[in-house]
Motif scaffolding. Sequence first.
Motif, short mmCIF file in Angstrom:
data_model
loop_
_atom_site.label_atom_id
_atom_site.label_comp_id
_atom_site.label_asym_id
_atom_site.label_seq_id
_atom_site.Cartn_x
_atom_site.Cartn_y
_atom_site.Cartn_z
N LYS A 59 -11.68 -4.12 10.41
CA LYS A 59 -10.26 -3.75 10.53
C LYS A 59 -9.44 -4.24 9.32
CE LYS A 59 -9.97 -3.40 15.60
NZ LYS A 59 -11.17 -2.65 15.70
N VAL A 60 -9.97 -3.92 8.13
CA VAL A 60 -9.27 -4.32 6.90
C VAL A 60 -8.02 -3.47 6.68
CG1 VAL A 60 -11.38 -5.13 5.75
CG2 VAL A 60 -10.62 -2.78 5.39
N THR A 61 -7.06 -4.05 5.98
CA THR A 61 -5.87 -3.31 5.59
C THR A 61 -6.21 -2.42 4.40
OG1 THR A 61 -5.21 -5.02 4.02
CG2 THR A 61 -4.33 -5.22 6.28
N PHE A 62 -5.32 -1.47 4.10
CA PHE A 62 -5.52 -0.65 2.90
C PHE A 62 -5.55 -1.53 1.66
CE2 PHE A 62 -4.82 3.20 5.32
CZ PHE A 62 -5.51 4.15 4.59
N GLU A 63 -4.75 -2.59 1.67
CA GLU A 63 -4.73 -3.51 0.53
C GLU A 63 -6.13 -4.09 0.28
OE1 GLU A 63 -1.76 -6.90 -1.18
OE2 GLU A 63 -2.04 -6.86 0.99
N THR A 64 -6.76 -4.61 1.33
CA THR A 64 -8.11 -5.17 1.21
C THR A 64 -9.13 -4.07 0.89
OG1 THR A 64 -7.54 -6.91 2.77
CG2 THR A 64 -9.89 -6.48 2.45
N PHE A 65 -8.98 -2.92 1.55
CA PHE A 65 -9.88 -1.79 1.33
C PHE A 65 -9.95 -1.44 -0.16
CE2 PHE A 65 -10.67 2.82 1.14
CZ PHE A 65 -11.79 2.95 1.95
N PHE A 66 -8.79 -1.29 -0.79
CA PHE A 66 -8.79 -0.89 -2.20
C PHE A 66 -9.07 -2.06 -3.14
CE2 PHE A 66 -6.82 3.01 -0.55
CZ PHE A 66 -7.65 3.93 -1.17
N GLN A 67 -8.81 -3.31 -2.70
CA GLN A 67 -9.20 -4.46 -3.52
C GLN A 67 -10.71 -4.53 -3.66
OE1 GLN A 67 -7.39 -7.81 -1.51
NE2 GLN A 67 -5.52 -7.69 -2.73
N ARG A 68 -11.41 -4.17 -2.59
CA ARG A 68 -12.88 -4.23 -2.59
C ARG A 68 -13.52 -2.98 -3.20
NH1 ARG A 68 -14.23 -6.60 3.45
NH2 ARG A 68 -12.93 -8.46 3.31
N ALA A 69 -12.75 -1.94 -3.36
CA ALA A 69 -13.29 -0.67 -3.88
C ALA A 69 -13.55 -0.75 -5.38
CB ALA A 69 -12.30 0.46 -3.59
N SER A 70 -14.51 0.05 -5.81
CA SER A 70 -14.73 0.28 -7.24
C SER A 70 -14.23 1.70 -7.50
CB SER A 70 -16.22 0.20 -7.58
OG SER A 70 -16.72 -1.06 -7.23
N LEU A 71 -12.96 1.81 -7.85
CA LEU A 71 -12.33 3.12 -7.97
C LEU A 71 -13.02 3.96 -9.05
CD1 LEU A 71 -9.94 4.13 -6.27
CD2 LEU A 71 -8.54 3.90 -8.30
N GLU A 89 2.47 10.28 -10.51
CA GLU A 89 3.70 9.59 -10.89
C GLU A 89 4.01 8.36 -10.03
OE1 GLU A 89 6.71 12.62 -10.78
OE2 GLU A 89 5.82 13.73 -12.45
N ILE A 90 3.17 8.07 -9.05
CA ILE A 90 3.39 6.91 -8.18
C ILE A 90 3.12 5.64 -8.99
CG2 ILE A 90 2.62 5.69 -6.11
CD1 ILE A 90 1.96 8.48 -4.91
N GLU A 91 4.11 4.73 -9.00
CA GLU A 91 3.99 3.55 -9.86
C GLU A 91 3.19 2.41 -9.23
OE1 GLU A 91 7.82 2.43 -11.41
OE2 GLU A 91 8.18 4.45 -12.17
N ASN A 92 3.28 2.22 -7.93
CA ASN A 92 2.54 1.14 -7.28
C ASN A 92 1.07 1.52 -7.20
OD1 ASN A 92 1.27 -0.11 -4.76
ND2 ASN A 92 3.11 -1.35 -4.99
N PRO A 93 0.18 0.72 -7.82
CA PRO A 93 -1.25 1.09 -7.86
C PRO A 93 -1.87 1.27 -6.47
CG PRO A 93 -0.81 -0.73 -9.36
CD PRO A 93 0.44 -0.51 -8.57
N LEU A 94 -1.56 0.40 -5.52
CA LEU A 94 -2.15 0.51 -4.19
C LEU A 94 -1.67 1.78 -3.49
CD1 LEU A 94 -3.78 -0.53 -1.78
CD2 LEU A 94 -1.74 -1.80 -1.08
N THR A 95 -0.39 2.06 -3.56
CA THR A 95 0.15 3.27 -2.95
C THR A 95 -0.48 4.50 -3.60
OG1 THR A 95 2.22 2.16 -2.42
CG2 THR A 95 2.28 4.56 -2.46
N GLN A 96 -0.64 4.46 -4.91
CA GLN A 96 -1.27 5.59 -5.61
C GLN A 96 -2.70 5.79 -5.14
OE1 GLN A 96 -2.11 5.36 -9.92
NE2 GLN A 96 -1.02 7.32 -10.08
N GLN A 97 -3.45 4.70 -4.98
CA GLN A 97 -4.83 4.82 -4.54
C GLN A 97 -4.91 5.38 -3.11
OE1 GLN A 97 -6.19 0.81 -5.20
NE2 GLN A 97 -6.16 1.07 -7.42
N ALA A 98 -4.02 4.92 -2.24
CA ALA A 98 -3.99 5.44 -0.87
C ALA A 98 -3.66 6.93 -0.88
CB ALA A 98 -2.99 4.67 -0.03
N ARG A 99 -2.73 7.34 -1.74
CA ARG A 99 -2.37 8.75 -1.84
C ARG A 99 -3.48 9.58 -2.47
NH1 ARG A 99 0.75 8.68 2.24
NH2 ARG A 99 2.80 7.82 1.92
N TYR A 100 -4.27 8.97 -3.39
CA TYR A 100 -5.46 9.66 -3.91
C TYR A 100 -6.36 10.04 -2.74
CZ TYR A 100 -4.90 8.17 -8.89
OH TYR A 100 -4.48 7.97 -10.19
#
Length: 121
Positions: A59-71, A89-100
Motif C-alpha cells: 500500500k505504497v503512496t504514489f510518492e514511494t511508488f515513483f521513488q522506487r521506479a526506474s523511469l 508542461e507539468i513542473e512537479n516531477p512526481l505529479t508529471q510521473q503520475a500523469r505519465y
Amino acid sequence: MDGSNTQDQRIAKMIFASVYPLYLAKVEKKGRTKEELHQVIEWLTGFDNKQLQELINEKVTFETFFQRASLNPNAKLITGVICGYRVEEIENPLTQQARYLDKLVDELAKGRKMEKILRGS
C-alpha cells in the motif's frame, strides 16, 4: 498554498493500490487486458509483475511508488493533455510521473497500438 501545490500533495499521498483497480477496470472495460496494463506500467517504471504486486500489497503512496521506479528514459516522449494539463508542461516531477502513467493507461483504453504507447521501444 496555491491550487497546484495542493494537487501535488494529494497525488503524492494517494495510495497506488487504491488507484490500480481503477486503471484495470478502465482498460478491461475497453477490451484490453491486465497483462497489457502491466506491460505499460513495467515500461514506464521498470516494475515487473512480482514487484508491482509487492507495491500493491505494501500500500505504497504514489510518492514511494515513483521513488522506487526506474523511469524509462523515453517517458519524456509522453505528451498530450490529461486531466486538463499538458503532461510535458507539468513542473512537479512526481505529479508529471503520475500523469505519465494516467496518459499511458488512457492510450491503452482508447485502443492505441502497444508500440505507439511504448514510444517505439
